[in-house]
Design a protein around this motif. Structure first.
Motif, PDB file in Angstrom:
ATOM      1  N   TRP A 112       7.826  14.547   3.551  1.00 19.62           N
ATOM      2  CA  TRP A 112       7.511  14.143   2.167  1.00 19.62           C
ATOM      3  C   TRP A 112       6.580  12.930   2.138  1.00 19.62           C
ATOM      4  CZ3 TRP A 112       8.728   9.390   0.090  1.00 19.62           C
ATOM      5  CH2 TRP A 112       9.660   8.608   0.807  1.00 19.62           C
ATOM      6  N   VAL A 113       6.663  12.070   3.151  1.00 22.20           N
ATOM      7  CA  VAL A 113       5.789  10.894   3.201  1.00 22.20           C
ATOM      8  C   VAL A 113       4.354  11.346   3.472  1.00 22.20           C
ATOM      9  CG1 VAL A 113       5.297   8.712   4.368  1.00 22.20           C
ATOM     10  CG2 VAL A 113       7.675   9.442   4.055  1.00 22.20           C
ATOM     11  N   ARG A 114       4.208  12.257   4.435  1.00 18.64           N
ATOM     12  CA  ARG A 114       2.853  12.727   4.771  1.00 18.64           C
ATOM     13  C   ARG A 114       2.244  13.493   3.597  1.00 18.64           C
ATOM     14  NH1 ARG A 114       5.888  13.891   9.347  1.00 18.64           N
ATOM     15  NH2 ARG A 114       5.793  16.122   8.979  1.00 18.64           N
ATOM     16  N   GLN A 115       3.087  14.275   2.906  1.00 18.13           N
ATOM     17  CA  GLN A 115       2.582  15.007   1.732  1.00 18.13           C
ATOM     18  C   GLN A 115       2.113  14.028   0.652  1.00 18.13           C
ATOM     19  OE1 GLN A 115       6.019  17.386   0.968  1.00 18.13           O
ATOM     20  NE2 GLN A 115       5.542  18.818   2.631  1.00 18.13           N
ATOM     21  N   VAL A 173       1.024  -4.218  -8.005  1.00 22.60           N
ATOM     22  CA  VAL A 173       1.318  -3.096  -7.111  1.00 22.60           C
ATOM     23  C   VAL A 173       1.932  -1.937  -7.906  1.00 22.60           C
ATOM     24  CG1 VAL A 173       2.828  -2.338  -5.227  1.00 22.60           C
ATOM     25  CG2 VAL A 173       1.532  -4.468  -5.013  1.00 22.60           C
ATOM     26  N   LEU A 174       2.918  -2.256  -8.740  1.00 24.76           N
ATOM     27  CA  LEU A 174       3.586  -1.193  -9.501  1.00 24.76           C
ATOM     28  C   LEU A 174       2.631  -0.563 -10.507  1.00 24.76           C
ATOM     29  CD1 LEU A 174       7.135  -2.752 -10.045  1.00 24.76           C
ATOM     30  CD2 LEU A 174       6.380  -1.165  -8.274  1.00 24.76           C
ATOM     31  N   GLY A 175       1.714  -1.381 -11.037  1.00 26.28           N
ATOM     32  CA  GLY A 175       0.704  -0.860 -11.959  1.00 26.28           C
ATOM     33  C   GLY A 175      -0.189   0.155 -11.256  1.00 26.28           C
ATOM     34  N   GLU A 176      -0.658  -0.203 -10.074  1.00 24.08           N
ATOM     35  CA  GLU A 176      -1.496   0.725  -9.294  1.00 24.08           C
ATOM     36  C   GLU A 176      -0.741   1.987  -8.932  1.00 24.08           C
ATOM     37  OE1 GLU A 176      -3.792  -0.482  -5.779  1.00 24.08           O
ATOM     38  OE2 GLU A 176      -3.804  -2.519  -6.636  1.00 24.08           O
ATOM     39  N   ALA A 177       0.561   1.813  -8.679  1.00 22.77           N
ATOM     40  CA  ALA A 177       1.389   2.953  -8.277  1.00 22.77           C
ATOM     41  C   ALA A 177       1.820   3.785  -9.472  1.00 22.77           C
ATOM     42  CB  ALA A 177       2.619   2.446  -7.521  1.00 22.77           C
ATOM     43  N   LEU A 217       0.838  -1.208   0.000  1.00 22.38           N
ATOM     44  CA  LEU A 217       0.000   0.000   0.000  1.00 22.38           C
ATOM     45  C   LEU A 217       0.870   1.253   0.000  1.00 22.38           C
ATOM     46  CD1 LEU A 217      -2.914  -0.877   2.461  1.00 22.38           C
ATOM     47  CD2 LEU A 217      -3.138  -0.078   0.089  1.00 22.38           C
ATOM     48  N   TRP A 218       1.963   1.207   0.749  1.00 17.95           N
ATOM     49  CA  TRP A 218       2.860   2.366   0.765  1.00 17.95           C
ATOM     50  C   TRP A 218       3.552   2.558  -0.582  1.00 17.95           C
ATOM     51  CZ3 TRP A 218       2.712   6.560   3.287  1.00 17.95           C
ATOM     52  CH2 TRP A 218       2.245   6.600   4.615  1.00 17.95           C
ATOM     53  N   MET A 219       3.878   1.446  -1.257  1.00 16.10           N
ATOM     54  CA  MET A 219       4.491   1.596  -2.583  1.00 16.10           C
ATOM     55  C   MET A 219       3.523   2.302  -3.525  1.00 16.10           C
ATOM     56  SD  MET A 219       6.594  -1.944  -2.961  1.00 16.10           S
ATOM     57  CE  MET A 219       7.526  -1.560  -4.436  1.00 16.10           C
ATOM     58  N   VAL A 220       2.230   1.949  -3.397  1.00 16.03           N
ATOM     59  CA  VAL A 220       1.221   2.601  -4.237  1.00 16.03           C
ATOM     60  C   VAL A 220       1.091   4.085  -3.867  1.00 16.03           C
ATOM     61  CG1 VAL A 220      -1.244   2.675  -4.807  1.00 16.03           C
ATOM     62  CG2 VAL A 220      -0.052   0.471  -4.642  1.00 16.03           C
ATOM     63  N   ARG A 221       0.962   4.351  -2.565  1.00 17.02           N
ATOM     64  CA  ARG A 221       0.782   5.750  -2.126  1.00 17.02           C
ATOM     65  C   ARG A 221       1.972   6.612  -2.523  1.00 17.02           C
ATOM     66  NH1 ARG A 221      -0.308   3.467   3.551  1.00 17.02           N
ATOM     67  NH2 ARG A 221      -2.540   3.044   3.548  1.00 17.02           N
ATOM     68  N   LEU A 222       3.176   6.086  -2.334  1.00 19.44           N
ATOM     69  CA  LEU A 222       4.370   6.884  -2.627  1.00 19.44           C
ATOM     70  C   LEU A 222       4.581   7.013  -4.133  1.00 19.44           C
ATOM     71  CD1 LEU A 222       6.831   5.608   0.147  1.00 19.44           C
ATOM     72  CD2 LEU A 222       5.357   7.627   0.183  1.00 19.44           C
ATOM     73  N   GLY A 223       4.318   5.926  -4.862  1.00 17.68           N
ATOM     74  CA  GLY A 223       4.476   5.981  -6.308  1.00 17.68           C
ATOM     75  C   GLY A 223       3.483   6.947  -6.942  1.00 17.68           C
ATOM     76  N   ASP A 224       2.306   7.008  -6.362  1.00 22.29           N
ATOM     77  CA  ASP A 224       1.208   7.805  -6.914  1.00 22.29           C
ATOM     78  C   ASP A 224       1.074   9.161  -6.201  1.00 22.29           C
ATOM     79  OD1 ASP A 224      -1.331   8.066  -8.440  1.00 22.29           O
ATOM     80  OD2 ASP A 224      -2.220   8.044  -6.442  1.00 22.29           O
ATOM     81  N   GLY A 225       1.898   9.427  -5.202  1.00 27.14           N
ATOM     82  CA  GLY A 225       1.740  10.621  -4.364  1.00 27.14           C
ATOM     83  C   GLY A 225       2.233  11.900  -5.004  1.00 27.14           C
ATOM     84  N   GLU A 262       5.646  14.226  -6.764  1.00 27.37           N
ATOM     85  CA  GLU A 262       6.798  13.981  -7.645  1.00 27.37           C
ATOM     86  C   GLU A 262       7.982  13.458  -6.826  1.00 27.37           C
ATOM     87  OE1 GLU A 262       9.244  16.679 -10.757  1.00 27.37           O
ATOM     88  OE2 GLU A 262       7.156  17.243 -10.414  1.00 27.37           O
ATOM     89  N   GLU A 263       8.162  14.074  -5.654  1.00 23.39           N
ATOM     90  CA  GLU A 263       9.287  13.660  -4.807  1.00 23.39           C
ATOM     91  C   GLU A 263       9.138  12.215  -4.341  1.00 23.39           C
ATOM     92  OE1 GLU A 263       9.909  15.878  -1.165  1.00 23.39           O
ATOM     93  OE2 GLU A 263      11.769  14.792  -0.743  1.00 23.39           O
ATOM     94  N   SER A 264       7.932  11.863  -3.881  1.00 22.22           N
ATOM     95  CA  SER A 264       7.756  10.505  -3.358  1.00 22.22           C
ATOM     96  C   SER A 264       7.910   9.476  -4.481  1.00 22.22           C
ATOM     97  CB  SER A 264       6.408  10.363  -2.651  1.00 22.22           C
ATOM     98  OG  SER A 264       5.343  10.424  -3.560  1.00 22.22           O
ATOM     99  N   ARG A 265       7.445   9.863  -5.668  1.00 26.37           N
ATOM    100  CA  ARG A 265       7.569   8.961  -6.822  1.00 26.37           C
ATOM    101  C   ARG A 265       9.053   8.758  -7.174  1.00 26.37           C
ATOM    102  NH1 ARG A 265       5.315   7.082 -11.593  1.00 26.37           N
ATOM    103  NH2 ARG A 265       6.685   7.437 -13.358  1.00 26.37           N
ATOM    104  N   ASP A 266       9.813   9.854  -7.196  1.00 27.15           N
ATOM    105  CA  ASP A 266      11.253   9.744  -7.494  1.00 27.15           C
ATOM    106  C   ASP A 266      11.957   8.866  -6.472  1.00 27.15           C
ATOM    107  OD1 ASP A 266      10.979  11.341  -9.660  1.00 27.15           O
ATOM    108  OD2 ASP A 266      11.778  13.165  -8.726  1.00 27.15           O
ATOM    109  N   ARG A 267      11.585   9.068  -5.213  1.00 27.26           N
ATOM    110  CA  ARG A 267      12.242   8.284  -4.158  1.00 27.26           C
ATOM    111  C   ARG A 267      11.899   6.804  -4.282  1.00 27.26           C
ATOM    112  NH1 ARG A 267      13.953  10.935   0.839  1.00 27.26           N
ATOM    113  NH2 ARG A 267      13.658  13.193   0.764  1.00 27.26           N
ATOM    114  N   MET A 268      10.640   6.508  -4.625  1.00 27.21           N
ATOM    115  CA  MET A 268      10.243   5.113  -4.750  1.00 27.21           C
ATOM    116  C   MET A 268      10.919   4.464  -5.954  1.00 27.21           C
ATOM    117  SD  MET A 268       8.978   2.581  -3.454  1.00 27.21           S
ATOM    118  CE  MET A 268       7.929   2.693  -2.049  1.00 27.21           C
TER     119      MET A 268
END
Lengths: 255, 326
Positions: B310-313, A208-212, A145-153, A155-161
């Protein structure tokens, strides 16, 4: 119980126990540093599950070995080259994206592994697996779920994931490596055919990666190996130095 | 993200005569041991006192994870590691439902956390002391959680409903922690010479700060009298401190440990343990930010908050994108 060499069973149990112990130790480094209070609890909870599984597996390994060792002697008095965990679980926590990607990769694998081990001819191992599979199912869902949230969140979270997946992907191949020991354990009806797990592991990852909305890593990428044979990264020595400090410094003490 | 909006429920200001009647009716309910619930009328000062006290309590749980977290990765056995992880996880849980209890009074978790991070809100000073050896984990359970229980058991009967109910569960878990801590001390005190030294050292460093946890003497306590009238507080600081000393001293002697107080002596007539004067100047210094770990603890919380931003955002951004299908 099927016929199997006790040394084989010992080593097999050690591999499973070491993996949980090292990953549990890594997750416990998060205490007090999580991005939110709810995650503080989830990370400690997953660490606790892993340490708990590891205690059962190492205790059983010690019993099978029959040399009077205990779970703590196995955990605290072996050196780096004697640890048999895959390299993935000893990788440093990195940022939250790294820790969640590592957790998903391993838990999704372990969920499938322990699901099969529930039917092991070794009833003790089967019993441990029945408990562990439920825990890994939750870990994989939580981290996925976190991979989806971060991938889809953002720009920064996507880059980090994306970076986390790129960096950890080369450590996933080792999870499915099958050696002579695995083959013998499979023949004895105790172990699991790891190759079979890979297909559904990959399917879930793609979901998971598809959803993200994240790019899928290549199947033919270069993969690191060696952890199960005791050839580790530099990171494990530091992890053990911390974890083993007290029992090593005071070998005659009981705790 | 965490706002409950409960502060929007009653914005009408009563006139002075009506206010006096409300205060009187409120105090009558308190005197009759009725619970005050979130939507009930309450004096502003009652609300402020509770928000201050509950949020301080929540912050203490969260900051309190740090000195113990310091030893999770170095716990000496897998069993000890599992116990300590479970304990620290309990503390995060306590923080969570205490923040929730305070939110029912109209202050959001975000506001409370911001106050902690800016240094405006306080947390228990005890967590500004370092954990230097493994016996400190025993001493924290035995003494710090032991002192906390003395303070907290009466709070299960606190006049504010959500707080009193949260405290029932908190106290159950805390008393378990206290026994675990004492069990660590028992093993250490009966162990090797080195372990015994660690246990003695831990007791010497944690004893006086634990006594200070009960707060200033009654004569110097700013909030005691009003809080007792409102039945937020049931016993005075000095009463609770004495009770703690009376329970704890025999436990320490049972382990063969020495308390760092030459004046500690049993009064045969009253049955109470008399103890030496508390160094309130040290208490004041730690409160003012000059304890051994104040800066470190604050930095740890601030760093975790900043690095988690960044996680919360991302969480919010993801939720907003999918609002339509929820």
């Amino acid at each position: 119980m099927a016929v199997c060499d006790q040394q084989d069973l010992f080593t097999y149990l050690l591999r499973l126990g070491d993996s949980g112990l090292v990953l549990g130790q890594r997750l416990s480094e998060w205490v007090g540093k999580a991005p939110m209070l709810e995650e503080e609890m989830a990370l400690a909870n997953m660490a606790l599950d892993l340490v708990g599984q590891s205690r059962m597996l190492l205790s059983y390994a010690a019993l099978v070995e029959g040399k009077g060792r205990t779970e703590d002697q196995l955990a605290m008095h072996r050196d780096v080259h004697e640890f048999t965990n895959p390299l993935l679980v000893e990788q440093p926590n990195g940022d939250f994206a790294h820790s969640m990607a590592r957790q998903y990769f391993y838990a999704s694998f372990a969920e499938r592994l322990f699901d099969k081990l529930q039917h092991s001819a070794d009833t003790q191992l089967a019993g441990i697996a029945a408990k562990a599979v439920k825990e890994f199912r939750y870990h994989a869902r939580h981290a996925g779920l976190w991979m989806v949230r971060l991938g889809d969140g953002t720009e920064e979270s996507r880059d980090r994931m994306i970076r986390a997946i790129q960096e950890l992907w080369p450590y996933t191949g080792e999870l499915f490596e099958t050696d002579e020991l695995d083959r013998r354990m499979l023949e004895a009806g105790i172990g699991v055919d790891l190759h079979v797990l890979r297909k559904s592991w990959r399917e879930d990852l793609d979901r998971v990666l598809g959803e993200a909305g994240l790019p899928l890593p290549a199947d033919d990428a270069w993969m690191h190996s060696g952890g199960r044979a005791g050839r580790h990264s530099e990171h494990l020595g530091h992890l053990l130095a911390t974890m083993q400090f007290l029992p090593r410094a005071y070998p005659d003490a009981g705790w | 993200m965490y706002t409950q909006g409960l502060d929007q429920s009653d914005t009408r200001t009563p006139g002075p005569e009506e206010e006096a009647q409300l205060v009187q009716a409120f105090q009558a309910r308190i005197d009759a041991e009725e619970k005050i619930e979130p939507r009930d009328w309450m004096p502003d000062a009652y609300r402020r006192t509770l928000v201050r006290q509950i949020s301080q309590h929540a912050h203490s749980e969260i900051v309190g994870m740090l000195p113990e977290g310091n030893w999770i990765t170095r716990a000496p056995s897998l069993k000890r590691k599992a116990i300590l992880l479970a304990k620290v996880q309990d503390e995060a849980g306590h923080g969570l439902y205490l923040y929730s209890a305070a939110e029912t009074l109209g202050t959001s978790r975000q506001q409370m956390v911001d106050q902690l991070l800016s240094g405006k809100a306080k947390y228990s000073s005890i967590f500004n002391y370092p954990t230097l050896n493994w016996a400190d984990i025993g001493a924290i359970g035995w003494l710090v959680d032991g002192a906390a229980i003395m303070n907290q058991i009466p709070l299960c009967r606190c006049s504010y409903g959500p707080y009193s109910r949260a405290m029932v569960r908190v106290c159950k878990e805390e008393s378990f922690h206290q026994r675990q801590g004492y069990e660590i001390m028992t093993v250490m005190a009966r162990g090797t010479d080195a372990q015994r030294r660690m246990a003695q050292d831990a007791l010497e460093r944690w004893w006086w700060p634990s006594l200070m946890m009960f707060g200033p003497s009654d004569s110097d306590s700013a909030h005691t009298a009003q809080s007792m009238r409102w039945k937020i507080k049931r016993f005075t600081n000095d009463e609770l401190r004495q009770k703690f000393v009376d329970v704890t001293v025999p436990q320490g002697h049972f382990l063969g440990l020495e308390f760092p107080d030459p004046e500690l002596k049993l009064d045969e007539q009253t049955g109470h343990w008399n103890f030496g004067p508390i160094d309130w100047s040290e208490f004041k210094q730690v409160l003012e930010g000059n304890g051994p770990c104040n800066a470190e603890r604050m930095r740890a919380r601030q760093t975790a908050h900043q690095e988690g931003a960044w996680v919360r955002q991302a969480l919010l951004a993801h939720a907003e994108k999918h609002e339509d299908i929820r």
